[in-house]
Design an enzyme around this catalytic site. Structure first.
Site, PDB file in Angstrom:
ATOM      1  N   LYS A 107      38.450  27.878  72.454  1.00  0.00           N
ATOM      2  CA  LYS A 107      39.289  27.168  71.343  1.00  0.00           C
ATOM      3  C   LYS A 107      40.035  25.901  71.700  1.00  0.00           C
ATOM      4  O   LYS A 107      40.036  25.079  70.854  1.00  0.00           O
ATOM      5  CB  LYS A 107      40.114  28.330  70.719  1.00  0.00           C
ATOM      6  CG  LYS A 107      39.354  29.768  70.469  1.00  0.00           C
ATOM      7  CD  LYS A 107      38.594  29.466  69.319  1.00  0.00           C
ATOM      8  CE  LYS A 107      37.284  30.310  69.853  1.00  0.00           C
ATOM      9  NZ  LYS A 107      35.948  29.700  68.956  1.00  0.00           N
ATOM     10  N   GLU A 148      49.991  27.199  67.929  1.00  0.00           N
ATOM     11  CA  GLU A 148      49.651  26.636  66.803  1.00  0.00           C
ATOM     12  C   GLU A 148      50.773  26.656  65.713  1.00  0.00           C
ATOM     13  O   GLU A 148      51.179  27.872  65.562  1.00  0.00           O
ATOM     14  CB  GLU A 148      48.269  26.876  65.948  1.00  0.00           C
ATOM     15  CG  GLU A 148      47.132  26.387  66.627  1.00  0.00           C
ATOM     16  CD  GLU A 148      45.705  26.734  65.852  1.00  0.00           C
ATOM     17  OE1 GLU A 148      45.907  27.251  64.777  1.00  0.00           O
ATOM     18  OE2 GLU A 148      44.658  26.716  66.376  1.00  0.00           O
ATOM     19  N   ARG A 192      26.058  28.502  64.903  1.00  0.00           N
ATOM     20  CA  ARG A 192      24.850  29.271  64.602  1.00  0.00           C
ATOM     21  C   ARG A 192      24.582  29.319  62.996  1.00  0.00           C
ATOM     22  O   ARG A 192      25.282  28.746  62.316  1.00  0.00           O
ATOM     23  CB  ARG A 192      25.006  30.787  64.996  1.00  0.00           C
ATOM     24  CG  ARG A 192      26.177  31.337  63.977  1.00  0.00           C
ATOM     25  CD  ARG A 192      26.688  32.638  64.279  1.00  0.00           C
ATOM     26  NE  ARG A 192      27.728  33.342  63.352  1.00  0.00           N
ATOM     27  CZ  ARG A 192      28.782  32.932  63.556  1.00  0.00           C
ATOM     28  NH1 ARG A 192      29.279  32.403  64.670  1.00  0.00           N
ATOM     29  NH2 ARG A 192      29.753  33.280  62.761  1.00  0.00           N
ATOM     30  N   HIS A 202      39.852  40.372  59.201  1.00  0.00           N
ATOM     31  CA  HIS A 202      39.000  39.383  59.661  1.00  0.00           C
ATOM     32  C   HIS A 202      37.742  39.606  59.599  1.00  0.00           C
ATOM     33  O   HIS A 202      36.778  39.070  60.389  1.00  0.00           O
ATOM     34  CB  HIS A 202      39.504  39.222  61.088  1.00  0.00           C
ATOM     35  CG  HIS A 202      41.060  38.912  61.330  1.00  0.00           C
ATOM     36  ND1 HIS A 202      41.332  37.737  61.003  1.00  0.00           N
ATOM     37  CD2 HIS A 202      41.935  39.626  62.131  1.00  0.00           C
ATOM     38  CE1 HIS A 202      42.874  37.730  61.014  1.00  0.00           C
ATOM     39  NE2 HIS A 202      43.037  38.717  61.834  1.00  0.00           N
TER      40      HIS A 202
HETATM   41  C1  MV4 Z   1      45.452  30.883  61.543  1.00  0.00           C
HETATM   42  C2  MV4 Z   1      46.154  31.208  60.510  1.00  0.00           C
HETATM   43  C3  MV4 Z   1      47.401  30.337  59.946  1.00  0.00           C
HETATM   44  N1  MV4 Z   1      47.591  29.516  60.649  1.00  0.00           N
HETATM   45  N2  MV4 Z   1      46.158  29.464  62.241  1.00  0.00           N
HETATM   46  C4  MV4 Z   1      42.049  34.172  61.851  1.00  0.00           C
HETATM   47  C5  MV4 Z   1      41.073  34.381  62.599  1.00  0.00           C
HETATM   48  C6  MV4 Z   1      41.139  33.129  63.559  1.00  0.00           C
HETATM   49  N3  MV4 Z   1      39.740  32.792  63.570  1.00  0.00           N
HETATM   50  C7  MV4 Z   1      42.136  32.292  62.761  1.00  0.00           C
HETATM   51  N4  MV4 Z   1      42.782  33.066  61.988  1.00  0.00           N
HETATM   52  C8  MV4 Z   1      43.793  32.473  61.491  1.00  0.00           C
HETATM   53  N5  MV4 Z   1      44.451  31.389  61.863  1.00  0.00           N
HETATM   54  C9  MV4 Z   1      47.036  29.127  61.952  1.00  0.00           C
HETATM   55  N6  MV4 Z   1      47.766  28.156  62.760  1.00  0.00           N
HETATM   56  C10 MV4 Z   1      45.791  32.289  59.704  1.00  0.00           C
HETATM   57  C11 MV4 Z   1      44.389  32.868  60.017  1.00  0.00           C
HETATM   58  C12 MV4 Z   1      44.095  34.089  59.480  1.00  0.00           C
HETATM   59  C13 MV4 Z   1      42.691  34.075  58.610  1.00  0.00           C
HETATM   60  C14 MV4 Z   1      42.162  33.091  58.725  1.00  0.00           C
HETATM   61  C15 MV4 Z   1      40.715  32.808  57.974  1.00  0.00           C
HETATM   62  C16 MV4 Z   1      40.620  33.922  57.219  1.00  0.00           C
HETATM   63  C17 MV4 Z   1      41.403  34.977  57.193  1.00  0.00           C
HETATM   64  C18 MV4 Z   1      42.534  35.049  57.904  1.00  0.00           C
HETATM   65  C19 MV4 Z   1      43.302  36.228  57.835  1.00  0.00           C
HETATM   66  C20 MV4 Z   1      44.484  36.049  58.416  1.00  0.00           C
HETATM   67  C21 MV4 Z   1      44.759  35.092  59.303  1.00  0.00           C
END
Ligand code: MV4
Length: 499
Positions: A116, A200, A292, A235
């Site tokens: 990441k 972040e 993918r 998630h």
């Molecule tokens: C975040 C975020 C808010 N701010 N990053 C969740 C899974 C991971 N791949 C990244 N995720 C998130 N990153 C920042 N800086 C909120 C989430 C997140 C989220 C992102 C996409 C779809 C659903 C989610 C549910 C909770 C939190």
């Protein structure tokens, strides 16, 4: 074009790839563990080889055996599907080393997007907007404090080796930082055998928007619009759609161009996805890249008319993209519901058993990508997603209407599925009016009430119909109303109109 390919996967995606290959007159080789012997993906293929393995799951991860079978069967290329070995750079390299073609990107592209922090660094250099924060793992709590101060609270601590939300810790003020930092590190070590974390800025109530790209080996790139994947539970994606209600043509073009820049930055070939978070002010930030074909690729196919699985085969065989950017037009609206074998009335506990009856819906604008049929055995060895139901309509309401109808037509007996819950989602006024973000499921449904509902079959549908409308009106903490007072009032008005 290839004469024969091996599909290193199972379930609905193996069926999906076999269908594309058959339409291109390419023969397919299935591999299967004994527990999957009677599954449709085996009979859909022209040849099938048994995997010799102690556990079902490890069978589909056995690089050496899979490559042996590919060579023995005379396959020229391997399609990895999603999950399993699809984003394993060592597997992609081993396929090439065996003199075979990997139907996917270069091993180096997979590897560089796997980290990441590494991905953030590459994207920042390429001018792709990333979430404010740092790009190297944080060594000490003092360093963490400095970065958090600079970025400004609230922040999110993430695992460098992570993904899928594991090990993520939101921190709202400095006095929570120490605990969160150490517990994020502990969790990262436990989940990924690597305790590196980074910081972040926390984007509150974001939308999860991803852009589909394709690239051929001649330097041609194209973006195929977006998918809105904000409807997730813990998630796990549940409902996806294209196009998103929050993008206009201008933002779509800007994000598409940035996605192509991102693909160029990691020397990408084949089909890939750039995930973004979009905030309330329509700012977008790179989150990660999936190297993918994704589960939710059909919604893009339905609104662009481009068969992504076929395009993958063409690209891997060295051909040029079958279309140019100017040919890509978004037409109508598509929605996908994932049919999981989970009991929505018991905390979404996975269910197993024999499917003694299965009737899949059909009709105009209805597509079913399924890995099961009547008689199939659902075991606990694999992901509980049985099938995907995709509808296409002239507009979003049309697609939702078809989805409601198709969900009601879908009969699966023998294992519990989340179909009743999906009905509640697509009937929910906030969903219907495109009023949702990644917090939707948690905020809009009261699972204590859901777990107390003990009704059967058609009654479930009736109850859920009411449930879908009623929850936001009666639930105790539906919308964290102090955050969204206007939204709450608007909901109540909408609900009255609907009832
Ligand atoms: C975040 C975020 C808010 N701010 N990053 C969740 C899974 C991971 N791949 C990244 N995720 C998130 N990153 C920042 N800086 C909120 C989430 C997140 C989220 C992102 C996409 C779809 C659903 C989610 C549910 C909770 C939190």
């Amino acid at each position: 074009m290839f004469r024969k390919i091996l599909i290193a996967n199972r379930g609905e995606i193996a069926v999906r790839i076999a269908r594309a290959a058959r339409e291109m007159s390419v023969e397919t080789v299935a591999i299967y563990h004994d527990v999957d012997k009677a599954m449709p993906f085996v009979s859909y293929s022209d040849y099938a080889y048994r995997l010799d393995s102690e556990s079902p799951k490890s069978a589909y991860l056995d690089i050496e055996q899979i490559i042996d079978i590919a060579k023995k069967s005379g396959a020229e290329a391997i399609h990895p599907g999603y999950g399993f070995l699809s984003e394993n750079a060592d597997f992609a390299q081993a396929v090439l080393d065996a003199g075979l073609v990997f139907i996917g990107p270069k091993p180096m592209s997979i590897r560089s997007m796997g980290s990441k922090t590494g991905a953030r660094e590459i994207m920042a250099k390429a001018g792709v907007p990333i979430v404010p924060g740092n790009k190297e793992p944080i060594a000490t709590i003092d360093e963490a404090r400095q970065i958090a101060e600079k970025v400004g609270y609230p922040i999110l601590i993430k695992a460098s080796a992570g993904g899928g939300g594991k090990g993520m810790k939101a921190v709202f003020s400095q006095n929570e930082l120490d605990d969160a930092f150490h517990s994020a590190k502990r969790e990262a070590l436990k989940s990924f055998a690597n305790d590196a974390v980074y910081i972040e800025k926390l984007i509150e109530n974001p939308k999860h928007i991803e852009i589909q790209i394709v690239a051929d080996s001649h330097g041609n790139y194209a973006y195929l619009g977006e998918r809105d994947c904000s409807i997730q539970r813990r998630h796990q994606k549940v409902v996806e759609e294209a196009p998103s209600t929050v993008l206009d043509d201008d933002l779509r073009e800007r994000m598409g161009k940035v996605a192509v820049d991102a693909a160029r930055a990691c020397d990408y070939v084949n089909a890939g996805t750039i995930e973004f978070l979009v905030d309330k002010n329509k700012n977008f930030y790179f989150l990660e890249m999936n190297t993918r074909l994704q589960v939710e690729h059909p919604v893009t196919e339905m609104v662009t008319g481009i068969d992504l699985a076929k395009e993958q085969l063409l690209i891997a065989a060295g051909e040029k993209l079958s279309f140019s950017q100017d040919d890509v037009k978004i037409k109508g609206h598509a929605i996908e519901c994932r049919i999981y074998a989970e009991d929505p009335f018991s905390g979404f506990l996975p269910d197993i058993g024999k499917i003694n009856y299965c009737r899949q819906p059909g009709g105009y604008g209805v597509r079913v990508d399924s890995g099961i049929e009547t008689g199939s055995e659902v075991t606990m060895h694999f992901d509980p997603m049985l099938a995907k139901l995709i509808t296409w309509g002239r507009d979003r309401f049309d697609a939702i209407g078809k989805m409601e109808r198709a969900l009601r037509n879908y009969k699966i007996k023998g294992v519990k599925t989340i179909i009743p819950f999906l009905l509640a989602v697509v009937r929910h006024p906030e969903f219907k009016y495109g009023y949702f973000d990644t917090g939707f499921i948690e905020q809009a449904f009261d699972f204590d009430v859901l777990n107390k509902m003990r009704v059967e079959n058609d009654e479930i549908i009736a109850a859920i119909a009411a449930f879908g409308y009623r929850m936001s009106a009666t639930s105790k903490k539906p919308v964290k109303s102090e955050q969204k007072p206007n939204k709450w009032k608007e909901n109540q008005l909408m609900i009255r109109r609907l009832i």
